[in-house]
Motif scaffolding. Structure first.
Motif, PDB file in Angstrom:
ATOM      1  N   SER A 119       0.813  -1.122  -0.068  1.00 55.74           N
ATOM      2  CA  SER A 119      -0.187   0.000  -0.074  1.00 55.74           C
ATOM      3  C   SER A 119       1.020   1.208  -0.054  1.00 55.74           C
ATOM      4  CB  SER A 119      -0.928   0.006   1.111  1.00 55.74           C
ATOM      5  OG  SER A 119      -1.602   1.307   1.480  1.00 55.74           O
ATOM      6  N   ILE A 120       0.693   2.174  -1.171  1.00 58.78           N
ATOM      7  CA  ILE A 120       1.585   3.181  -1.079  1.00 58.78           C
ATOM      8  C   ILE A 120       0.915   4.416  -1.185  1.00 58.78           C
ATOM      9  CG2 ILE A 120       3.378   4.145  -2.675  1.00 58.78           C
ATOM     10  CD1 ILE A 120       3.686   1.557  -4.086  1.00 58.78           C
ATOM     11  N   ARG A 121       1.178   5.392  -0.269  1.00 61.25           N
ATOM     12  CA  ARG A 121       0.530   6.572  -0.046  1.00 61.25           C
ATOM     13  C   ARG A 121       1.468   7.909  -0.042  1.00 61.25           C
ATOM     14  NH1 ARG A 121       0.088  10.119   4.158  1.00 61.25           N
ATOM     15  NH2 ARG A 121       0.903   8.862   5.783  1.00 61.25           N
ATOM     16  N   LEU A 122       1.077   8.829  -1.139  1.00 59.46           N
ATOM     17  CA  LEU A 122       1.660   9.893  -1.472  1.00 59.46           C
ATOM     18  C   LEU A 122       1.715  10.898  -0.209  1.00 59.46           C
ATOM     19  CD1 LEU A 122       3.637  11.416  -3.411  1.00 59.46           C
ATOM     20  CD2 LEU A 122       1.393  12.242  -4.364  1.00 59.46           C
ATOM     21  N   ALA A 123       2.758  11.367   0.597  1.00 54.32           N
ATOM     22  CA  ALA A 123       2.676  12.054   1.788  1.00 54.32           C
ATOM     23  C   ALA A 123       2.849  13.189   1.525  1.00 54.32           C
ATOM     24  CB  ALA A 123       3.526  11.417   2.827  1.00 54.32           C
ATOM     25  N   LYS A 124       3.708  13.527   0.282  1.00 51.82           N
ATOM     26  CA  LYS A 124       4.067  14.760   0.160  1.00 51.82           C
ATOM     27  C   LYS A 124       3.622  15.573  -1.356  1.00 51.82           C
ATOM     28  CE  LYS A 124       7.886  15.066   3.403  1.00 51.82           C
ATOM     29  NZ  LYS A 124       9.301  15.406   3.619  1.00 51.82           N
ATOM     30  N   SER A 125       3.696  16.829  -1.413  1.00 53.42           N
ATOM     31  CA  SER A 125       3.163  17.456  -2.828  1.00 53.42           C
ATOM     32  C   SER A 125       4.226  16.977  -3.867  1.00 53.42           C
ATOM     33  CB  SER A 125       2.868  18.571  -2.659  1.00 53.42           C
ATOM     34  OG  SER A 125       2.509  19.205  -3.772  1.00 53.42           O
ATOM     35  N   LEU A 126       3.847  16.969  -5.176  1.00 47.89           N
ATOM     36  CA  LEU A 126       4.867  16.892  -6.092  1.00 47.89           C
ATOM     37  C   LEU A 126       4.993  18.214  -6.794  1.00 47.89           C
ATOM     38  CD1 LEU A 126       3.015  14.136  -8.114  1.00 47.89           C
ATOM     39  CD2 LEU A 126       5.081  13.754  -6.716  1.00 47.89           C
ATOM     40  N   ILE A 127       4.584  19.176  -6.134  1.00 50.16           N
ATOM     41  CA  ILE A 127       5.074  20.666  -6.569  1.00 50.16           C
ATOM     42  C   ILE A 127       6.596  20.712  -6.474  1.00 50.16           C
ATOM     43  CG2 ILE A 127       4.548  23.021  -6.096  1.00 50.16           C
ATOM     44  CD1 ILE A 127       1.710  22.430  -5.429  1.00 50.16           C
ATOM     45  N   GLY A 128       7.237  21.183  -7.297  1.00 47.69           N
ATOM     46  CA  GLY A 128       8.693  21.745  -7.166  1.00 47.69           C
ATOM     47  C   GLY A 128       9.598  20.469  -7.264  1.00 47.69           C
ATOM     48  N   ARG A 129       9.118  19.187  -7.645  1.00 46.36           N
ATOM     49  CA  ARG A 129       9.805  18.092  -7.896  1.00 46.36           C
ATOM     50  C   ARG A 129      10.213  17.894  -9.286  1.00 46.36           C
ATOM     51  NH1 ARG A 129      10.702  17.566  -2.463  1.00 46.36           N
ATOM     52  NH2 ARG A 129       8.778  17.331  -1.467  1.00 46.36           N
ATOM     53  N   GLY A 130      11.429  17.086  -9.628  1.00 47.58           N
ATOM     54  CA  GLY A 130      11.844  16.975 -10.940  1.00 47.58           C
ATOM     55  C   GLY A 130      10.791  16.069 -11.652  1.00 47.58           C
ATOM     56  N   LYS A 131      10.991  16.084 -13.025  1.00 51.32           N
ATOM     57  CA  LYS A 131       9.992  15.777 -13.932  1.00 51.32           C
ATOM     58  C   LYS A 131      10.125  14.077 -13.748  1.00 51.32           C
ATOM     59  CE  LYS A 131      10.354  19.110 -17.766  1.00 51.32           C
ATOM     60  NZ  LYS A 131      10.504  19.378 -18.995  1.00 51.32           N
ATOM     61  N   GLU A 132      11.394  13.682 -13.443  1.00 51.58           N
ATOM     62  CA  GLU A 132      11.334  12.279 -13.165  1.00 51.58           C
ATOM     63  C   GLU A 132      10.768  11.631 -12.067  1.00 51.58           C
ATOM     64  OE1 GLU A 132      15.036   9.026 -12.288  1.00 51.58           O
ATOM     65  OE2 GLU A 132      15.301  10.587 -13.854  1.00 51.58           O
ATOM     66  N   GLN A 133      10.703  12.545 -11.201  1.00 54.31           N
ATOM     67  CA  GLN A 133       9.987  12.244  -9.895  1.00 54.31           C
ATOM     68  C   GLN A 133       8.428  12.065  -9.990  1.00 54.31           C
ATOM     69  OE1 GLN A 133      11.692  14.389  -6.767  1.00 54.31           O
ATOM     70  NE2 GLN A 133      13.219  13.229  -6.308  1.00 54.31           N
ATOM     71  N   ILE A 134       7.982  13.096 -10.740  1.00 59.02           N
ATOM     72  CA  ILE A 134       6.738  13.442 -10.886  1.00 59.02           C
ATOM     73  C   ILE A 134       6.175  11.982 -11.925  1.00 59.02           C
ATOM     74  CG2 ILE A 134       4.945  14.658 -12.138  1.00 59.02           C
ATOM     75  CD1 ILE A 134       6.615  17.066 -11.340  1.00 59.02           C
ATOM     76  N   ALA A 135       6.842  11.875 -12.849  1.00 58.64           N
ATOM     77  CA  ALA A 135       6.777  10.701 -14.036  1.00 58.64           C
ATOM     78  C   ALA A 135       6.564   9.328 -12.912  1.00 58.64           C
ATOM     79  CB  ALA A 135       7.897  10.436 -15.048  1.00 58.64           C
ATOM     80  N   VAL A 136       7.518   9.171 -12.075  1.00 57.61           N
ATOM     81  CA  VAL A 136       7.512   7.779 -11.278  1.00 57.61           C
ATOM     82  C   VAL A 136       6.019   7.711 -10.618  1.00 57.61           C
ATOM     83  CG1 VAL A 136       8.378   6.609  -9.517  1.00 57.61           C
ATOM     84  CG2 VAL A 136      10.008   7.583 -11.272  1.00 57.61           C
ATOM     85  N   ALA A 137       5.765   8.767  -9.887  1.00 59.23           N
ATOM     86  CA  ALA A 137       4.629   8.878  -8.892  1.00 59.23           C
ATOM     87  C   ALA A 137       3.438   8.694  -9.760  1.00 59.23           C
ATOM     88  CB  ALA A 137       4.537  10.130  -8.219  1.00 59.23           C
ATOM     89  N   LYS A 138       3.490   9.308 -11.123  1.00 58.66           N
ATOM     90  CA  LYS A 138       2.213   8.882 -11.688  1.00 58.66           C
ATOM     91  C   LYS A 138       2.089   7.766 -12.335  1.00 58.66           C
ATOM     92  CE  LYS A 138       1.464  13.850 -12.623  1.00 58.66           C
ATOM     93  NZ  LYS A 138       0.080  14.411 -12.981  1.00 58.66           N
ATOM     94  N   SER A 139       3.256   6.910 -12.469  1.00 61.19           N
ATOM     95  CA  SER A 139       3.316   5.649 -13.060  1.00 61.19           C
ATOM     96  C   SER A 139       2.737   4.607 -11.952  1.00 61.19           C
ATOM     97  CB  SER A 139       4.534   5.238 -13.465  1.00 61.19           C
ATOM     98  OG  SER A 139       5.516   4.969 -12.400  1.00 61.19           O
ATOM     99  N   LEU A 140       3.072   5.121 -10.770  1.00 57.58           N
ATOM    100  CA  LEU A 140       2.413   4.319  -9.675  1.00 57.58           C
ATOM    101  C   LEU A 140       1.016   4.521  -9.547  1.00 57.58           C
ATOM    102  CD1 LEU A 140       5.264   4.509  -7.048  1.00 57.58           C
ATOM    103  CD2 LEU A 140       4.376   2.481  -8.069  1.00 57.58           C
ATOM    104  N   GLY A 141       0.174   5.648 -10.210  1.00 58.24           N
ATOM    105  CA  GLY A 141      -1.086   5.858  -9.828  1.00 58.24           C
ATOM    106  C   GLY A 141      -1.191   6.933  -8.911  1.00 58.24           C
TER     107      GLY A 141
END
Length: 59
Positions: free
Chosen positions: A5-27
């Motif tokens: 079970s994976i929960r996004l605890a912090k915002s993606l604002i200000g993160r790099g494109k690669e980190q945003i892409a990884v988070a979105k690939s996880l849903g």
């Protein structure tokens, strides 16, 4: 097969494109989103890339 079970605890604002892409690939799109993923090497690699943004629990 075990699941994670994976929960996004912090915002993606200000993160790099690669980190945003990884988070979105996880849903994960916004803080508080929770997804269940299989416990395998691919998921572990993705979680490792954004470990500082997520909270992971074994189910």
């Amino acid at each position: 097969m075990e699941k994670l079970s994976i929960r996004l605890a912090k915002s993606l604002i200000g993160r790099g494109k690669e980190q945003i892409a990884v988070a979105k690939s996880l849903g994960l799109h916004r803080p508080g989103d929770v997804v269940e993923q299989p416990d395998n090497a691919a998921t572990a690699g993705k979680v490792a890339k954004i470990s500082h943004l997520v909270v992971v629990t074994k189910l």
